[in-house]
Design a protein around this motif. Structure first.
Motif, PDB file in Angstrom:
ATOM      1  N   GLU A   1     -13.064  -7.943   6.135  1.00  0.00           N
ATOM      2  CA  GLU A   1     -12.516  -9.214   6.776  1.00  0.00           C
ATOM      3  C   GLU A   1     -12.646 -10.087   4.894  1.00  0.00           C
ATOM      4  O   GLU A   1     -11.505 -10.953   5.868  1.00  0.00           O
ATOM      5  CB  GLU A   1     -13.826  -8.775   7.673  1.00  0.00           C
ATOM      6  CG  GLU A   1     -13.616  -8.030   9.205  1.00  0.00           C
ATOM      7  CD  GLU A   1     -14.812  -8.524   9.865  1.00  0.00           C
ATOM      8  OE1 GLU A   1     -16.074  -9.527   9.040  1.00  0.00           O
ATOM      9  OE2 GLU A   1     -15.569  -7.828  10.847  1.00  0.00           O
ATOM     10  N   GLN A   2     -12.908  -9.870   4.421  1.00  0.00           N
ATOM     11  CA  GLN A   2     -12.813 -11.417   3.277  1.00  0.00           C
ATOM     12  C   GLN A   2     -11.466 -10.873   2.928  1.00  0.00           C
ATOM     13  O   GLN A   2     -10.845 -11.739   2.358  1.00  0.00           O
ATOM     14  CB  GLN A   2     -14.256 -10.838   3.065  1.00  0.00           C
ATOM     15  CG  GLN A   2     -15.319 -11.624   2.687  1.00  0.00           C
ATOM     16  CD  GLN A   2     -16.582 -11.586   1.730  1.00  0.00           C
ATOM     17  OE1 GLN A   2     -16.295 -10.814   0.919  1.00  0.00           O
ATOM     18  NE2 GLN A   2     -17.359 -12.261   2.009  1.00  0.00           N
ATOM     19  N   ALA A   3     -11.091  -9.904   2.574  1.00  0.00           N
ATOM     20  CA  ALA A   3      -9.970  -9.687   2.206  1.00  0.00           C
ATOM     21  C   ALA A   3      -8.514  -9.712   3.055  1.00  0.00           C
ATOM     22  O   ALA A   3      -7.503  -8.690   2.306  1.00  0.00           O
ATOM     23  CB  ALA A   3      -9.685  -8.358   1.216  1.00  0.00           C
ATOM     24  N   ASP A   4      -8.649  -9.402   4.574  1.00  0.00           N
ATOM     25  CA  ASP A   4      -7.634  -9.332   4.652  1.00  0.00           C
ATOM     26  C   ASP A   4      -6.795  -8.329   5.577  1.00  0.00           C
ATOM     27  O   ASP A   4      -5.744  -7.799   5.878  1.00  0.00           O
ATOM     28  CB  ASP A   4      -6.172 -10.568   4.771  1.00  0.00           C
ATOM     29  CG  ASP A   4      -5.419 -11.112   5.975  1.00  0.00           C
ATOM     30  OD1 ASP A   4      -5.554 -10.751   7.099  1.00  0.00           O
ATOM     31  OD2 ASP A   4      -4.657 -11.173   5.287  1.00  0.00           O
ATOM     32  N   GLY A   5      -8.315  -7.563   5.655  1.00  0.00           N
ATOM     33  CA  GLY A   5      -7.212  -6.024   5.775  1.00  0.00           C
ATOM     34  C   GLY A   5      -8.041  -5.546   6.960  1.00  0.00           C
ATOM     35  O   GLY A   5      -8.119  -6.394   8.079  1.00  0.00           O
TER      36      GLY A   5
ATOM     37  N   ASN B   1      -4.368  -9.548  -1.668  1.00  0.00           N
ATOM     38  CA  ASN B   1      -5.619 -10.336  -1.546  1.00  0.00           C
ATOM     39  C   ASN B   1      -6.321 -10.750  -2.387  1.00  0.00           C
ATOM     40  O   ASN B   1      -6.907  -9.556  -3.283  1.00  0.00           O
ATOM     41  CB  ASN B   1      -6.160 -10.046   0.007  1.00  0.00           C
ATOM     42  CG  ASN B   1      -7.637 -11.596   0.009  1.00  0.00           C
ATOM     43  OD1 ASN B   1      -7.566 -11.590  -0.431  1.00  0.00           O
ATOM     44  ND2 ASN B   1      -7.105 -11.556   1.491  1.00  0.00           N
ATOM     45  N   MET B   2      -6.504 -11.737  -3.344  1.00  0.00           N
ATOM     46  CA  MET B   2      -7.819 -11.253  -4.549  1.00  0.00           C
ATOM     47  C   MET B   2      -8.797 -11.050  -4.795  1.00  0.00           C
ATOM     48  O   MET B   2      -9.838 -10.913  -5.068  1.00  0.00           O
ATOM     49  CB  MET B   2      -7.223 -12.974  -5.338  1.00  0.00           C
ATOM     50  CG  MET B   2      -8.744 -14.138  -4.536  1.00  0.00           C
ATOM     51  SD  MET B   2      -7.844 -15.851  -5.056  1.00  0.00           S
ATOM     52  CE  MET B   2      -8.849 -15.544  -6.193  1.00  0.00           C
ATOM     53  N   ASP B   3      -9.422 -10.990  -3.040  1.00  0.00           N
ATOM     54  CA  ASP B   3     -10.869 -10.769  -2.808  1.00  0.00           C
ATOM     55  C   ASP B   3     -10.758  -9.079  -2.287  1.00  0.00           C
ATOM     56  O   ASP B   3     -12.282  -8.718  -2.794  1.00  0.00           O
ATOM     57  CB  ASP B   3     -11.267 -12.084  -1.014  1.00  0.00           C
ATOM     58  CG  ASP B   3     -11.687 -12.584  -1.305  1.00  0.00           C
ATOM     59  OD1 ASP B   3     -11.922 -13.199  -2.858  1.00  0.00           O
ATOM     60  OD2 ASP B   3     -11.187 -13.732  -0.981  1.00  0.00           O
ATOM     61  N   THR B   4     -10.057  -8.712  -2.523  1.00  0.00           N
ATOM     62  CA  THR B   4     -10.027  -6.977  -2.585  1.00  0.00           C
ATOM     63  C   THR B   4     -10.343  -6.629  -3.943  1.00  0.00           C
ATOM     64  O   THR B   4      -9.970  -6.610  -5.112  1.00  0.00           O
ATOM     65  CB  THR B   4      -8.847  -6.661  -2.920  1.00  0.00           C
ATOM     66  OG1 THR B   4      -8.015  -7.085  -0.583  1.00  0.00           O
ATOM     67  CG2 THR B   4      -8.621  -4.666  -2.020  1.00  0.00           C
ATOM     68  N   PRO B   5     -11.124  -5.262  -3.830  1.00  0.00           N
ATOM     69  CA  PRO B   5     -11.606  -5.192  -5.195  1.00  0.00           C
ATOM     70  C   PRO B   5     -10.929  -3.816  -5.379  1.00  0.00           C
ATOM     71  O   PRO B   5      -9.947  -3.723  -5.179  1.00  0.00           O
ATOM     72  CB  PRO B   5     -13.183  -4.321  -4.721  1.00  0.00           C
ATOM     73  CG  PRO B   5     -13.828  -4.403  -3.690  1.00  0.00           C
ATOM     74  CD  PRO B   5     -12.184  -5.515  -2.158  1.00  0.00           C
ATOM     75  N   PRO B   6     -11.101  -3.756  -6.843  1.00  0.00           N
ATOM     76  CA  PRO B   6     -10.153  -2.799  -7.666  1.00  0.00           C
ATOM     77  C   PRO B   6     -10.139  -1.624  -7.480  1.00  0.00           C
ATOM     78  O   PRO B   6     -11.146  -1.300  -6.654  1.00  0.00           O
ATOM     79  CB  PRO B   6     -10.624  -2.930  -8.721  1.00  0.00           C
ATOM     80  CG  PRO B   6     -11.748  -3.219  -8.841  1.00  0.00           C
ATOM     81  CD  PRO B   6     -12.006  -4.345  -8.294  1.00  0.00           C
ATOM     82  N   GLU B   7      -9.135  -0.842  -6.712  1.00  0.00           N
ATOM     83  CA  GLU B   7      -9.593   0.334  -6.231  1.00  0.00           C
ATOM     84  C   GLU B   7     -10.031   1.369  -6.970  1.00  0.00           C
ATOM     85  O   GLU B   7     -10.800   2.027  -6.377  1.00  0.00           O
ATOM     86  CB  GLU B   7      -7.732   1.022  -6.532  1.00  0.00           C
ATOM     87  CG  GLU B   7      -6.499   0.809  -5.817  1.00  0.00           C
ATOM     88  CD  GLU B   7      -5.037   1.091  -5.981  1.00  0.00           C
ATOM     89  OE1 GLU B   7      -5.400   2.582  -5.351  1.00  0.00           O
ATOM     90  OE2 GLU B   7      -5.002   0.512  -6.203  1.00  0.00           O
ATOM     91  N   GLY B   8     -10.202   1.203  -8.090  1.00  0.00           N
ATOM     92  CA  GLY B   8     -11.020   1.800  -9.098  1.00  0.00           C
ATOM     93  C   GLY B   8     -10.896   3.407  -9.512  1.00  0.00           C
ATOM     94  O   GLY B   8      -9.532   3.207 -10.073  1.00  0.00           O
TER      95      GLY B   8
END
Length: 186
Positions: free
Chosen positions: A82-86, A108-115
């Motif tokens: 929700e924070q990252a517009d998904g 979106n800059m709030d999306t964590p890295p893929e890993g």
């Protein structure tokens, strides 16, 4: 809290295994600015009430994790999305299984890295239990070109043997990394 998207997906796979799933299917589809995750299992599933409670961070069924008073995996996942517009959708039916459809907005800059995807696959294959895990990893490039690979736990076990033995684990790790490198270089 999870640092990367792959950590979140690992938690979901572990949930499937702990729900006594015999067959788990994971699709990871990477497009330019999004990652689509589809996870389907044939585990014990949930009733509508259990499904709603699974989204509550202050609820745990007390069965799967006997010492936990809270269940944070799915609530943290939903919050991150929700924070990252998904987008997030979960469907479950008691004694039939669970399906999750997730879209992460990678722009979106709030999306964590893929890993570390190969690391996720390695850990997922090495959990204890008698389950089949099929992973489809796909990248769709801007021109619409698709590249990808499929991994099947039983096939890899037949070839490599027991994943708990260090030699098999090293070979599995190297194979998974080589698949990912070929995909990204294609």
């Amino acid at each position: 809290m999870h640092y990367s998207l792959s950590d979140m997906i690992l938690d979901l796979i572990q949930n499937s295994i702990e729900a006594d799933a015999q067959r788990i299917h994971l699709d990871l589809i990477r497009k330019a600015d999004e990652l689509i995750v589809r996870l389907t299992d044939d585990g014990c599933g949930m009733t509508k009430g259990q499904l709603e409670r699974s989204k509550d961070p202050f609820h745990s069924d007390g069965i799967k994790h006997k010492h936990r008073k809270v269940g944070l995996g799915i609530p943290f996942l939903i919050q991150t999305i929700e924070q990252a517009d998904g987008s997030f959708e979960i469907q479950s039916e008691k004694d039939k299984g669970t399906t999750l459809n997730i879209r992460f907005n990678l722009g979106n800059m709030d999306t964590p890295p893929e890993g570390d995807w190969p690391g996720l696959f390695l850990q997922s294959f090495c959990f204890e239990g008698n389950y089949e895990l099929i992973i489809n990893r796909t990248i769709i490039r801007e021109q619409g070109e698709e590249a990808g690979y499929t991994l099947q736990r039983s096939e890899l076990q037949d070839i490599l043997g027991n994943f708990n033995e260090s030699g098999a684990m090293i070979l599995l790790r190297d194979y998974l990394r080589s698949q990912e490198e070929e995909l990204l270089d294609a």
